[in-house]
Design an enzyme around this catalytic site. Structure first.
Site, PDB file in Angstrom:
ATOM      1  N   SER A 161       0.881  -1.082   0.234  1.00 22.82           N
ATOM      2  CA  SER A 161       0.126   0.066  -0.139  1.00 22.82           C
ATOM      3  C   SER A 161       0.869   1.156  -0.012  1.00 22.82           C
ATOM      4  O   SER A 161       1.851   1.455   0.546  1.00 22.82           O
ATOM      5  CB  SER A 161      -1.061  -0.039   1.081  1.00 22.82           C
ATOM      6  OG  SER A 161      -1.550   1.152   1.166  1.00 22.82           O
ATOM      7  N   GLY A 204       1.875  11.564   3.701  1.00 24.02           N
ATOM      8  CA  GLY A 204       0.551  11.946   4.480  1.00 24.02           C
ATOM      9  C   GLY A 204      -0.630  11.470   4.098  1.00 24.02           C
ATOM     10  O   GLY A 204      -1.778  12.234   4.471  1.00 24.02           O
ATOM     11  N   LEU A 205      -0.737  10.191   3.595  1.00 26.09           N
ATOM     12  CA  LEU A 205      -1.948   9.633   3.268  1.00 26.09           C
ATOM     13  C   LEU A 205      -2.852  10.289   2.271  1.00 26.09           C
ATOM     14  O   LEU A 205      -4.163  10.390   2.310  1.00 26.09           O
ATOM     15  CB  LEU A 205      -2.758   9.200   4.476  1.00 26.09           C
ATOM     16  CG  LEU A 205      -2.238   8.458   5.482  1.00 26.09           C
ATOM     17  CD1 LEU A 205      -3.043   8.231   6.772  1.00 26.09           C
ATOM     18  CD2 LEU A 205      -1.826   6.900   5.089  1.00 26.09           C
ATOM     19  N   CYS A 237       0.804   4.431  10.237  1.00 21.54           N
ATOM     20  CA  CYS A 237       1.380   5.298   9.218  1.00 21.54           C
ATOM     21  C   CYS A 237       2.125   6.414  10.278  1.00 21.54           C
ATOM     22  O   CYS A 237       1.466   7.046  11.118  1.00 21.54           O
ATOM     23  CB  CYS A 237       0.252   5.955   8.648  1.00 21.54           C
ATOM     24  SG  CYS A 237       1.072   7.310   7.532  1.00 21.54           S
ATOM     25  N   GLY A 283      12.675   0.529   2.109  1.00 20.50           N
ATOM     26  CA  GLY A 283      13.781   0.128   1.016  1.00 20.50           C
ATOM     27  C   GLY A 283      14.682  -1.122   1.739  1.00 20.50           C
ATOM     28  O   GLY A 283      14.475  -1.516   2.734  1.00 20.50           O
TER      29      GLY A 283
END
Lengths: 303, 257
Positions: free
Chosen positions: A21, A72-73, A130, A217
């Site tokens: 996502s 930031g979504l 998040c 990463g």
């Protein structure tokens, strides 16, 4: 039967590979490059009730073998995702995992209740981790009691199995994993990004406008592997592992540590064809290892 | 169509201090337009990790060759500058929406304003404008003389003015100083360079149609990651645009400056 298919609650996957996502939008851009039906699943971008514009730029910065981001979504909001994005993905033979985010419990419940009715959404991924939003997000993912209550509330309304995305930014990830399992989670996805910071060499100030960002990463892979390994020992629900996956060997590593499927994030930006390339490479990798079915290797590091 | 290709290095020359001209050959060239960019992976390892977006300076469809001009400043571009003739480079492209040469009326005049490493994409544009019978005026700003390039190439296409911040070449100051002095007559303007320059141009020429090319930190380069967002002005349909896939070129007035 295929050599690389795997089954998880709600998800009968032709292969264990899916874009993570936030790294694949809602699939439209990558659909210009290859047939999305080759993917095991797609974890779509986080969806919130309202439209979100996200954080100021710069939002990304490179670090050694890694990347910081603070998007930031940003997303078009529940209504547009339901009307425009999910129907677009129906063209492809691929089950969708919808990432659900919010500020309050009621937001998560509202998005989950609605998005879980979409015909191609076969599971939810609760985004309680998040690191780039001030309210909601990570605050739900760092307190086991709050995490459990949120999972219970979402489970009560969701029509499909609920996976919970765990944050590595906690003292004890196993405690949170157990709490979401107790709350009725059907599975765990892990890990989200690690909170990090990079300073500008000349000014000494943070490079990212938000100050901090989430590190992803290849640099984070050892942390992710360790966490999947620990959580696998402690819970009885399946794990979708992620964090620095770039090739078939990384997939084998995550599955050996205990993941039943694997998500690919930042590597999509490095090589947009990374997911189909990994899927193609997996059978030969299994041949090399003398393994008949990929599911045989799930958790083999513990045996 | 966006494609990934291992393009072959045909030429690599340092044309100014830390400024390199790299000619690449490959099939992607057939689809390129002025103002678009390529996303280059400089190494097969994961250090550095991300691709580098670099604008397309000129396009030779017949030879399947394109030229990119970049400043070797960071680790990635320094590695790129080491590539030798015959080496292969992993390129994703062409990306984004470029300049529309058709926006300039045939027989009319276009003003091209560039700043530093924002100058290269204006070269192919100028060539295509001239091919359409559009007169071009070039006004380019650089920090200092040793980072200037392509004076001859642009002069062959039209009236060309250089300005440097320290006055070592051309007029001293910024492009805006020179524009005030020149008071050029034109029908449409095109620009690529630093934000203050783009902002000044919008203010200078409120009555003229114009096209601005933007730069922003990118992740994926194709519109999926939402890293390179710009806010749009209130009277446009969308709240934001993505520099990589909606731009990098936008008509003036779209992006909030």
């Amino acid at each position: 039967m295929s050599r690389i298919n795997v089954e998880l609650p709600g998800l009968d996957l032709k292969n264990p590979i899916m874009p993570a996502s936030g790294c694949f939008g809602f699939g439209r851009e990558y659909a210009q490059l290859y047939d999305l039906s080759v993917l095991g699943s797609i974890m779509i971008k986080a969806t919130t009730v309202e439209t979100r514009l996200g954080n100021p730029t710069p939002r990304v910065a490179e670090t050694p073998a890694g990347m910081l981001n603070a998007i930031g979504l940003q997303n078009p909001g529940l209504e547009k995702v339901m009307k425009q994005e999910l129907p677009f993905l129906e063209k492809y033979d691929v089950p969708i995992i919808a990432n659900v985010a919010g500020t309050l419990t009621e937001d998560y419940v509202q998005v989950a209740e609605s998005i879980s009715t979409a015909p191609n959404v076969k599971a939810l991924e609760l985004n309680i981790s998040c690191p780039n939003v001030k309210h909601g997000g990570i605050t739900f993912g760092t307190d086991p009691v709050i995490a459990r209550e949120l999972v219970e509330a979402v489970k009560a309304v969701s029509k499909v199995p609920v996976y919970v995305k765990l944050s590595p930014n906690v003292t004890d990830i196993v405690e949170i994993a157990k709490a979401v399992e107790a709350g009725g989670a059907d599975g765990i996805t892990m890990i989200n990004t690690l909170v990090g910071m990079r300073l500008d060499e000349r000014t000494g100030k943070p490079v990212i406008a938000n100050g901090t960002g989430g590190l992803s990463g290849p640099a984070v892979k050892p942390v992710a592997i360790r966490m999947v390994y620990e959580v696998y020992k402690a819970v009885n629900i399946p794990i979708i592992g992620m964090g620095g996956v770039t090739n078939a060997q990384d997939v084998i590593d995550f599955m050996s540590a205990g993941a039943s499927a694997v998500a690919v994030g930042t590597a999509n930006f490095v090589d947009p064809f990374v997911c189909p390339n990994i899927i193609e490479a997996l059978p030969a990798k299994l041949e090399e290892l003398g393994v008949k079915q990929i599911k045989e290797i799930i958790g083999r590091s513990h045996r | 169509m966006i494609r990934q290709e291992r393009m072959t290095v045909v030429r690599q020359v340092e044309i100014a201090h830390h400024i390199y001209e790299l000619v690449l050959q490959g099939e992607i060239v057939q689809d390129m337009n002025p103002g678009q960019f390529v996303h280059v992976r400089v190494s097969d390892s994961f250090e550095p990790l991300l691709r580098r977006p670099i604008s397309i300076a000129s396009i030779d469809r017949e030879a399947s060759e394109c030229t990119i001009i970049y400043r070797a400043e960071g680790r990635g571009t320094q590695i790129l500058s080491q590539k030798q003739v015959g080496d292969q480079v992993d390129v994703l492209g062409p990306l984004g929406n470029g300049f529309s040469a058709d926006a300039a009326p045939e027989g009319g005049t276009a003003l091209l304003v560039g700043g530093g490493i924002g100058v290269p994409p204006l070269y192919e544009l100028s060539k295509q404008l001239n091919a359409r019978g559009v007169r071009t005026i070039h006004v380019f700003g650089f920090a200092t003389e040793n980072v200037t390039f392509y004076e001859e190439q642009f002069s062959a296409l039209g009236e060309t003015h250089f300005v440097t911040v320290d006055g070592t070449k051309g007029t001293k100051g910024f492009v805006t100083d020179l524009l005030e002095e020149l008071q050029p007559e034109f029908d449409v303007f095109y620009s690529c360079g630093p934000l203050p320059m783009l902002r000044a141009l919008e203010q200078f020429y409120p009555e003229k149609p114009g096209f601005l090319s933007f730069e922003e930190r990118m992740g994926c380069g194709i519109g999926a990651c939402f890293a390179c967002i710009c806010k749009t002005t209130e009277n446009t349909e969308k709240d934001y645009v993505k520099v990589c896939s909606d731009g990098p070129v936008f008509p003036k007035g779209v992006v909030e400056l």
